[in-house]
Motif scaffolding. Sequence first.
Motif, PDB file in Angstrom:
ATOM      1  N   GLY A 151       4.407  85.518 -42.569  1.00 28.61           N
ATOM      2  CA  GLY A 151       4.627  84.058 -42.921  1.00 28.61           C
ATOM      3  C   GLY A 151       4.698  83.857 -44.222  1.00 28.61           C
ATOM      4  N   ALA A 152       5.656  82.776 -44.833  1.00 29.46           N
ATOM      5  CA  ALA A 152       5.631  82.321 -46.076  1.00 29.46           C
ATOM      6  C   ALA A 152       5.400  80.812 -45.876  1.00 29.46           C
ATOM      7  N   GLU A 153       4.544  80.678 -47.152  1.00 30.56           N
ATOM      8  CA  GLU A 153       4.047  79.128 -47.210  1.00 30.56           C
ATOM      9  C   GLU A 153       4.400  78.596 -48.547  1.00 30.56           C
ATOM     10  N   THR A 154       4.671  77.321 -48.774  1.00 31.93           N
ATOM     11  CA  THR A 154       4.752  76.725 -50.096  1.00 31.93           C
ATOM     12  C   THR A 154       4.046  75.331 -49.851  1.00 31.93           C
ATOM     13  N   GLY A 155       3.627  74.800 -51.272  1.00 31.77           N
ATOM     14  CA  GLY A 155       2.979  73.539 -51.251  1.00 31.77           C
ATOM     15  C   GLY A 155       2.697  72.950 -52.470  1.00 31.77           C
ATOM     16  N   VAL A 156       2.588  71.598 -52.652  1.00 29.47           N
ATOM     17  CA  VAL A 156       2.229  70.808 -53.984  1.00 29.47           C
ATOM     18  C   VAL A 156       0.812  70.588 -53.759  1.00 29.47           C
ATOM     19  N   CYS A 157      -0.009  70.500 -54.842  1.00 27.97           N
ATOM     20  CA  CYS A 157      -1.579  70.101 -54.851  1.00 27.97           C
ATOM     21  C   CYS A 157      -1.680  68.902 -55.858  1.00 27.97           C
ATOM     22  N   PRO A 158      -1.670  67.656 -55.038  1.00 30.34           N
ATOM     23  CA  PRO A 158      -1.643  66.367 -56.043  1.00 30.34           C
ATOM     24  C   PRO A 158      -3.142  66.333 -56.271  1.00 30.34           C
ATOM     25  N   VAL A 159      -4.047  66.970 -55.807  1.00 31.10           N
ATOM     26  CA  VAL A 159      -5.693  66.948 -56.160  1.00 31.10           C
ATOM     27  C   VAL A 159      -6.135  68.328 -56.505  1.00 31.10           C
ATOM     28  N   SER A 160      -6.395  68.094 -58.034  1.00 31.78           N
ATOM     29  CA  SER A 160      -6.827  69.327 -58.534  1.00 31.78           C
ATOM     30  C   SER A 160      -7.919  69.115 -59.461  1.00 31.78           C
ATOM     31  N   VAL A 161      -9.187  69.568 -59.388  1.00 34.21           N
ATOM     32  CA  VAL A 161     -10.312  69.068 -60.223  1.00 34.21           C
ATOM     33  C   VAL A 161     -10.911  70.296 -60.773  1.00 34.21           C
ATOM     34  N   GLY A 162     -11.314  70.430 -62.075  1.00 29.66           N
ATOM     35  CA  GLY A 162     -12.014  71.324 -62.490  1.00 29.66           C
ATOM     36  C   GLY A 162     -13.142  71.027 -63.381  1.00 29.66           C
ATOM     37  N   GLU A 163     -14.559  71.513 -63.241  1.00 29.53           N
ATOM     38  CA  GLU A 163     -15.520  71.333 -63.895  1.00 29.53           C
ATOM     39  C   GLU A 163     -16.239  72.365 -64.406  1.00 29.53           C
ATOM     40  N   GLY A 164     -15.844  72.925 -65.839  1.00 27.35           N
ATOM     41  CA  GLY A 164     -16.612  74.073 -66.126  1.00 27.35           C
ATOM     42  C   GLY A 164     -15.810  75.169 -65.320  1.00 27.35           C
ATOM     43  N   ALA A 165     -16.614  76.235 -64.800  1.00 26.30           N
ATOM     44  CA  ALA A 165     -16.215  77.438 -64.245  1.00 26.30           C
ATOM     45  C   ALA A 165     -15.501  77.113 -62.841  1.00 26.30           C
ATOM     46  N   TRP A 166     -15.767  75.938 -62.298  1.00 28.46           N
ATOM     47  CA  TRP A 166     -15.435  75.591 -61.026  1.00 28.46           C
ATOM     48  C   TRP A 166     -14.188  74.902 -60.915  1.00 28.46           C
ATOM     49  N   SER A 167     -13.324  74.915 -59.742  1.00 24.91           N
ATOM     50  CA  SER A 167     -12.115  74.761 -59.666  1.00 24.91           C
ATOM     51  C   SER A 167     -11.916  74.303 -58.221  1.00 24.91           C
ATOM     52  N   VAL A 168     -11.400  73.011 -57.936  1.00 23.91           N
ATOM     53  CA  VAL A 168     -11.024  72.525 -56.264  1.00 23.91           C
ATOM     54  C   VAL A 168      -9.624  72.083 -56.297  1.00 23.91           C
ATOM     55  N   SER A 169      -8.962  72.441 -55.325  1.00 23.87           N
ATOM     56  CA  SER A 169      -7.330  72.044 -55.294  1.00 23.87           C
ATOM     57  C   SER A 169      -7.240  71.530 -54.065  1.00 23.87           C
ATOM     58  N   GLY A 170      -6.682  70.613 -53.508  1.00 24.94           N
ATOM     59  CA  GLY A 170      -6.095  70.224 -52.122  1.00 24.94           C
ATOM     60  C   GLY A 170      -4.440  70.048 -52.063  1.00 24.94           C
ATOM     61  N   CYS A 171      -4.038  70.528 -51.162  1.00 25.46           N
ATOM     62  CA  CYS A 171      -2.575  70.760 -51.047  1.00 25.46           C
ATOM     63  C   CYS A 171      -1.713  70.379 -49.792  1.00 25.46           C
ATOM     64  N   ALA A 172      -0.715  69.916 -49.788  1.00 24.99           N
ATOM     65  CA  ALA A 172       0.092  69.703 -48.692  1.00 24.99           C
ATOM     66  C   ALA A 172       1.229  70.762 -48.567  1.00 24.99           C
ATOM     67  N   THR A 173       1.261  71.570 -47.387  1.00 25.51           N
ATOM     68  CA  THR A 173       2.095  72.680 -47.314  1.00 25.51           C
ATOM     69  C   THR A 173       3.084  72.795 -46.106  1.00 25.51           C
ATOM     70  N   ALA A 174       4.021  73.485 -46.385  1.00 24.74           N
ATOM     71  CA  ALA A 174       5.127  73.619 -45.201  1.00 24.74           C
ATOM     72  C   ALA A 174       5.416  75.274 -45.146  1.00 24.74           C
ATOM     73  N   GLY A 175       5.373  75.642 -43.916  1.00 17.95           N
ATOM     74  CA  GLY A 175       5.715  77.251 -43.796  1.00 17.95           C
ATOM     75  C   GLY A 175       6.225  77.689 -42.633  1.00 17.95           C
ATOM     76  N   PHE A 176       6.714  78.984 -42.576  1.00 18.99           N
ATOM     77  CA  PHE A 176       7.403  79.457 -41.533  1.00 18.99           C
ATOM     78  C   PHE A 176       7.066  80.773 -41.245  1.00 18.99           C
ATOM     79  N   SER A 177       6.928  81.197 -39.911  1.00 21.54           N
ATOM     80  CA  SER A 177       6.166  82.594 -39.575  1.00 21.54           C
ATOM     81  C   SER A 177       7.203  83.278 -38.684  1.00 21.54           C
ATOM     82  N   LEU A 178       7.537  84.538 -38.924  1.00 21.68           N
ATOM     83  CA  LEU A 178       8.403  85.376 -38.323  1.00 21.68           C
ATOM     84  C   LEU A 178       7.369  86.301 -37.368  1.00 21.68           C
ATOM     85  N   VAL A 179       7.713  85.972 -36.194  1.00 20.81           N
ATOM     86  CA  VAL A 179       6.560  86.688 -35.145  1.00 20.81           C
ATOM     87  C   VAL A 179       7.441  87.726 -34.156  1.00 20.81           C
ATOM     88  N   PHE A 180       6.828  88.912 -34.209  1.00 21.61           N
ATOM     89  CA  PHE A 180       7.671  89.994 -33.359  1.00 21.61           C
ATOM     90  C   PHE A 180       6.723  90.098 -32.298  1.00 21.61           C
TER      91      PHE A 180
END
Length: 334
Positions: free
Chosen positions: A224-253
Amino acid sequence: MGVLSRCGVVLLLASGPALAGPGSESRWGLRWNAGPGCIQAAPLARAVEERLGRTVFGPEPEYLVDGVLERGGPSGWKARLSLVDVRGNVLGSREVSTREEACSAIEPRLLLVMALMIDPTAALSGPASTSPAPASPPVQEPPPEPSPPESPRPRPEAPGPRMGGRANTLAATVSAGAGFGVVPGLAGTVWFVPGEWTWLVRMSLYPYESYTKDGGRLLLVSTGAETGVCPVSVGEGAWSVSGCATAGFSLVFAYSQGYEQGRMEPLLRGDLGLRARLERRLTHGTALQVGLGAGYGWLRPTVRLLKPDGTAEDLGLGLPVQGSVDVGVSFLGP
């Protein structure tokens, strides 16, 4: 999630009446927050006094310099300084920043701005000398970018969390996903920051999944291939949190194995979903990453399941709602 503890030191507590405005002989206090490895309150106060050539911090201050030093996004450091009187009124504020990775790189600008807030005349003359002054002292070139504090503001602005993603990141993860059931796989994700928001591109491979029903058996291999944008991205020191909306396709055999017969067919599935990332920096160039994803199959074709009695059944490819969990290491770029 733990948060980097920050050292808050109050050198002097403000008490007593304030004058109409700061003067060169006013009494000052310092309240300073900075993380480990950065200049702390006591050394900072001494450095400011050395630059001004006299003692400015003492008991019963009339004015207080309130400052905080934190990471600036996506790299470098940022300090915010506020000038506060004895009643808690903010008389002005100033931001100082640098793009350099070392925390110490911001110290020269920080000392200059604090000295200007306290005594602009003495700050521009540089540190005092212990040797007798010559009859005709040389003209000293002023430091770069001297500027007075900003205009007074009605109330202080509390520093918020750093928004915006980290620097460009490549993550190699071990993933557990859901097709007809929970299956292991591998995933790699690139997180990059072309502007204010963080973007992601994720590639995944689930090399083996088996599904049986009524004696019939499906063997599935999906990539599969997935891409997205993360409007929520918060960092505090050594920690980082991101929230993203994504769209993707999977090729299944899909290979359906029935009684003395088999059928192979390639299928395409499309999903819209959400993805979250929690990252903990380990070293300067690496971090531990945990990711959670969920998607709804808006494009979900049918797959034919052959049964031992010669009949067949058409099933929707995978569950309508699928999820994944990624655990791995991130490699942080500049």
